[in-house]
Structure formats: C-alpha cells, structure tokens
Design an enzyme around this catalytic site. Structure first.
Site, PDB file in Angstrom:
ATOM      1  N   GLU A 116       0.838  -1.212   0.000  1.00 32.19           N
ATOM      2  CA  GLU A 116       0.000   0.000   0.000  1.00 32.19           C
ATOM      3  C   GLU A 116       0.868   1.254   0.000  1.00 32.19           C
ATOM      4  O   GLU A 116       0.578   2.222  -0.708  1.00 32.19           O
ATOM      5  CB  GLU A 116      -0.941  -0.022   1.215  1.00 32.19           C
ATOM      6  N   GLU A 136      -3.755 -10.138   3.536  1.00 30.12           N
ATOM      7  CA  GLU A 136      -4.959  -9.797   4.298  1.00 30.12           C
ATOM      8  C   GLU A 136      -6.037 -10.855   4.102  1.00 30.12           C
ATOM      9  O   GLU A 136      -6.751 -11.221   5.044  1.00 30.12           O
ATOM     10  CB  GLU A 136      -5.500  -8.424   3.848  1.00 30.12           C
TER      11      GLU A 136
HETATM   12  C1  1HE Z   1       6.205  -9.426  11.886  1.00 26.33           C
HETATM   13  C2  1HE Z   1       5.541  -9.208  10.654  1.00 26.33           C
HETATM   14  C3  1HE Z   1       4.306  -8.495  10.704  1.00 26.33           C
HETATM   15  C4  1HE Z   1       7.350 -10.315  10.262  1.00 26.33           C
HETATM   16  N1  1HE Z   1       3.875  -8.082  11.899  1.00 26.33           N
HETATM   17  N2  1HE Z   1       5.722  -8.977  13.043  1.00 26.33           N
HETATM   18  N3  1HE Z   1       1.669  -8.992   6.859  1.00 26.33           N
HETATM   19  C5  1HE Z   1       1.845 -10.323   6.766  1.00 26.33           C
HETATM   20  O1  1HE Z   1       0.948 -11.113   6.928  1.00 26.33           O
HETATM   21  C6  1HE Z   1       3.253 -10.767   6.471  1.00 26.33           C
HETATM   22  C7  1HE Z   1       3.804 -11.605   7.596  1.00 26.33           C
HETATM   23  N4  1HE Z   1       5.222 -11.836   7.474  1.00 26.33           N
HETATM   24  C8  1HE Z   1       5.763 -12.800   6.689  1.00 26.33           C
HETATM   25  O2  1HE Z   1       5.070 -13.491   5.952  1.00 26.33           O
HETATM   26  C9  1HE Z   1       7.251 -12.993   6.769  1.00 26.33           C
HETATM   27  O3  1HE Z   1       7.720 -12.398   7.958  1.00 26.33           O
HETATM   28  C10 1HE Z   1       8.034 -12.367   5.577  1.00 26.33           C
HETATM   29  C11 1HE Z   1       7.761 -13.188   4.304  1.00 26.33           C
HETATM   30  C12 1HE Z   1       7.644 -10.916   5.338  1.00 26.33           C
HETATM   31  C13 1HE Z   1       9.548 -12.367   5.887  1.00 26.33           C
HETATM   32  O4  1HE Z   1       9.968 -13.677   6.221  1.00 26.33           O
HETATM   33  P1  1HE Z   1      11.353 -13.892   7.012  1.00 26.33           P
HETATM   34  O5  1HE Z   1      11.577 -15.383   7.073  1.00 26.33           O
HETATM   35  O6  1HE Z   1      12.406 -13.052   6.411  1.00 26.33           O
HETATM   36  O7  1HE Z   1      11.108 -13.302   8.498  1.00 26.33           O
HETATM   37  P2  1HE Z   1      10.317 -13.954   9.741  1.00 26.33           P
HETATM   38  O8  1HE Z   1      11.187 -14.925  10.438  1.00 26.33           O
HETATM   39  O9  1HE Z   1       8.959 -14.423   9.324  1.00 26.33           O
HETATM   40  O10 1HE Z   1      10.063 -12.683  10.668  1.00 26.33           O
HETATM   41  C14 1HE Z   1      11.109 -12.089  11.431  1.00 26.33           C
HETATM   42  C15 1HE Z   1      10.478 -11.378  12.592  1.00 26.33           C
HETATM   43  O11 1HE Z   1       9.607 -10.346  12.111  1.00 26.33           O
HETATM   44  C16 1HE Z   1       9.579 -12.286  13.435  1.00 26.33           C
HETATM   45  O12 1HE Z   1       9.619 -11.803  14.761  1.00 26.33           O
HETATM   46  P3  1HE Z   1      10.531 -12.520  15.917  1.00 26.33           P
HETATM   47  O13 1HE Z   1      10.300 -11.674  17.125  1.00 26.33           O
HETATM   48  O14 1HE Z   1       9.993 -13.922  16.004  1.00 26.33           O
HETATM   49  O15 1HE Z   1      11.942 -12.467  15.394  1.00 26.33           O
HETATM   50  C17 1HE Z   1       8.209 -12.040  12.874  1.00 26.33           C
HETATM   51  O16 1HE Z   1       7.168 -12.309  13.785  1.00 26.33           O
HETATM   52  C18 1HE Z   1       8.280 -10.542  12.597  1.00 26.33           C
HETATM   53  N5  1HE Z   1       7.327 -10.116  11.598  1.00 26.33           N
HETATM   54  N6  1HE Z   1       6.274  -9.773   9.682  1.00 26.33           N
HETATM   55  C19 1HE Z   1       4.562  -8.319  13.027  1.00 26.33           C
HETATM   56  N7  1HE Z   1       3.632  -8.221   9.600  1.00 26.33           N
HETATM   57  C20 1HE Z   1      -3.242  -0.764   6.660  1.00 26.33           C
HETATM   58  S1  1HE Z   1      -3.768  -2.310   6.803  1.00 26.33           S
HETATM   59  C21 1HE Z   1      -2.541  -3.346   6.153  1.00 26.33           C
HETATM   60  C22 1HE Z   1      -2.859  -4.762   6.496  1.00 26.33           C
HETATM   61  C23 1HE Z   1      -1.651  -5.636   6.343  1.00 26.33           C
HETATM   62  O17 1HE Z   1      -0.557  -5.208   6.047  1.00 26.33           O
HETATM   63  S2  1HE Z   1      -1.925  -7.305   6.587  1.00 26.33           S
HETATM   64  C24 1HE Z   1      -0.430  -8.070   6.107  1.00 26.33           C
HETATM   65  C25 1HE Z   1       0.445  -8.365   7.277  1.00 26.33           C
END
Ligand code: 1HE
Length: 261
Positions: A116, A136
């Site tokens: 976005e 989402e």
């Molecule tokens: C997060 C987030 C997050 C990572 N919120 N903490 N977005 C999503 O649904 C995407 C979710 N994220 C992923 O699918 C993956 O993290 C990625 C593909 C982006 C990257 O993968 P990777 O292997 O490089 O990283 P990881 O091991 O998944 O994440 C590393 C850390 O970042 C981990 O935290 P930790 O404390 O365990 O180290 C994850 O929890 C954290 N992390 N993404 C919170 N999104 C205005 S409305 C908009 C609505 C949306 O955007 S919905 C889409 C949300």
C-alpha cells in the site's frame, strides 16, 4: 530547513543534495509498520525541506516491508478500526500528494501495508528478489491503507481480487510486467537506479512535477469532460511559467538535450 521533528529510530532519514532518502529501519521485524513507524512517515512528508526535490523510500534489511505489524492488531472495535484505517489513508495521502515526487525502491517482501505504501509512491523500482502479496485475505481481514483504490489502478481489479482470494504472490519479473513496478533491476542495483531517476525528476521544472503528482491523478479520477478542461488549464499554467519559457528557448536555440539524450 532540516526535518528536526521527532522522527522515530525506525526511520533513517538522509539528505543528499536535493534528494531525501527515507529508509524503513525496522529490519528485525521485516519493516512491519507499527503506529510509530507509519506516523513517522507522516512527520517526514509533512516536513519536507524546501530545497528537497525528490524523495526515495526503501527498506533496510532483507525486505521492503512485511506490512502492518500484526502484533499491534489487537482487538479493535469497528469505530477504532475505521480511525486506524483512516490514519493510514491520511499518511499515504501525504506521500502521494506531498511536496515532492516519491520513488520507492523495492526488494524482498512488499506485502500488505508495504504494498500500500509502495502504491502511494509515484515510481516503483524493483530488485529481482521482490515479491508482492496481499496476505490480508488469508489473515481474515481486508486492506485498509488505500490498496482498494490504488492497486486496481496499477494492475486492474481482477488481479487484486485474485491476490486476495487466492493468496497469489507475484514475483519481481511478473510484477513488473503487470504494472506493480515500472523498473526491474538486478539485486543490489535498486538504490542506484532510484537515485538516477530521482536526479532526473529533481531536474524538472517544479510546475511539471506538481502537475504530474497533484493534477494528473485528479484528472484520471474525473470524467472525460472535466478531465479535458483540467488538462487545458494545467497546460496553460505550465507553459506560462518563466521556467518553461526558458526551457523552450533553450531547445529552440540548440542548448537543450534531445529526446533520449
Ligand atoms: C512481523 C511481521 C508483521 C514479520 N507483523 N511482526 N503482513 C503479513 O501477513 C506478512 C507476515 N510476514 C511474513 O510473511 C514474513 O515475515 C516475511 C515473508 C515478510 C519475511 O519472512 P522472514 O523469514 O524473512 O522473516 P520472519 O522470520 O517471518 O520474521 C522475522 C520477525 O519479524 C519475526 O519476529 P521474531 O520476534 O519472532 O523475530 C516475525 O514475527 C516478525 N514479523 N512480519 C509483526 N507483519 C493498513 S492495513 C494493512 C494490512 C496488512 O498489512 S496485513 C499483512 C500483514
């Protein structure tokens, strides 16, 4: 004027001549947007120093952005949900309709709110590691940061519907082909390409950049009759500016670059 207002550490701001670099700096959380980060973007775009002529947004670490910080998506009631989404709208309007054109340099994840933000920028450069998704749909929520309006304009409603219904992920090459990015570059080349584009943008007449970032999208959103009238008015204002007259004179007297030079 420098941006002295409180910009959070999750943003890395740097001026280079008339270009402003805006780095998303929360790599441990894949540049997920908590409220502090998205509000920091608002602060930056509300306080663009007057000598800045173009901004470049990029992600620090392995990804551009993982979108909304899901750990902050606590139980909001409907009213709080509307205000939160409207806050995103307000911030991204300041990116799209701010003082300067904005180039987004993308790599890794460009998902959810990250997409976005990218869609609110004027030019997108994608490195080959880029992938785009709207998780989402899979998370049981809906887009709330303007994607429903901006993405169909970039890629068409059918493609956005598919991305959300099926969780389809577009890789960099395909993303460039369908219009998610205008430039596709090798890994590690995005910032250089972004800078090259920003320098070209910064060398334009100010009124041209204003017309492209503020007037063209309004024309595209209006009906044909109103749009054509707005175009004529914008053309007349732009050509009457002293800078335009000088640029035309330079061309006619052989001092300006030819097309493609
Ligand atoms: C997060 C987030 C997050 C990572 N919120 N903490 N977005 C999503 O649904 C995407 C979710 N994220 C992923 O699918 C993956 O993290 C990625 C593909 C982006 C990257 O993968 P990777 O292997 O490089 O990283 P990881 O091991 O998944 O994440 C590393 C850390 O970042 C981990 O935290 P930790 O404390 O365990 O180290 C994850 O929890 C954290 N992390 N993404 C919170 N999104 C205005 S409305 C908009 C609505 C949306 O955007 S919905 C889409 C949300």
């Amino acid at each position: 004027m420098k941006i002295t207002k409180s910009v959070p550490e999750t943003l890395q701001i740097r001026e280079e001549g008339d270009i402003l670099w805006v780095g998303l700096n929360r790599p441990d959380k894949r540049n997920a947007f908590n409220d502090e980060l998205i509000l920091g973007i608002e602060t930056v775009f509300e306080n663009i120093p007057s000598h800045i002529r173009c901004a470049i947004i990029y992600g620090i670490g392995k990804h551009f952005s993982a979108g909304l910080d899901l750990s902050e998506l606590k139980e909001r009631d409907a009213v709080q949900g509307i205000f939160h989404s409207r806050m995103w709208h307000r911030v991204l309007e300041k990116v799209q309709y701010g003082a300067v054109p904005v180039v987004a340099v993308l790599h890794g994840a460009v998902v959810g709110g990250g997409l976005e933000l990218a869609a609110a920028c004027h030019i997108r450069v994608a490195e080959k590691s880029t992938f785009y998704a709207l998780p989402e749909g899979q998370r049981g929520i809906f887009v709330g940061g303007g994607a429903a309006v901006r993405l169909p304009k970039l890629i068409g409603m059918a493609r956005m519907t598919d991305m959300m219904l099926t969780g389809r992920v577009y890789q960099a090459e395909e993303g460039e082909r369908i219009g998610l990015a205008q430039y596709l570059v090798e890994e590690g080349q995005g910032l250089e390409k972004g800078k090259e584009l920003a320098q070209k943008i910064a060398s334009n007449a100010g009124m041209t950049n204003y017309a492209l970032t503020h007037v063209l999208p309004r024309i595209a959103d209006s009906g044909q009759t109103e749009g054509l009238l707005l175009e004529s008015m914008m053309a007349a204002i732009a050509q009457s500016a002293p800078e335009a007259k000088q640029r035309l004179k330079d061309f006619l007297e052989g001092r300006a670059k030819k097309v493609g030079e």
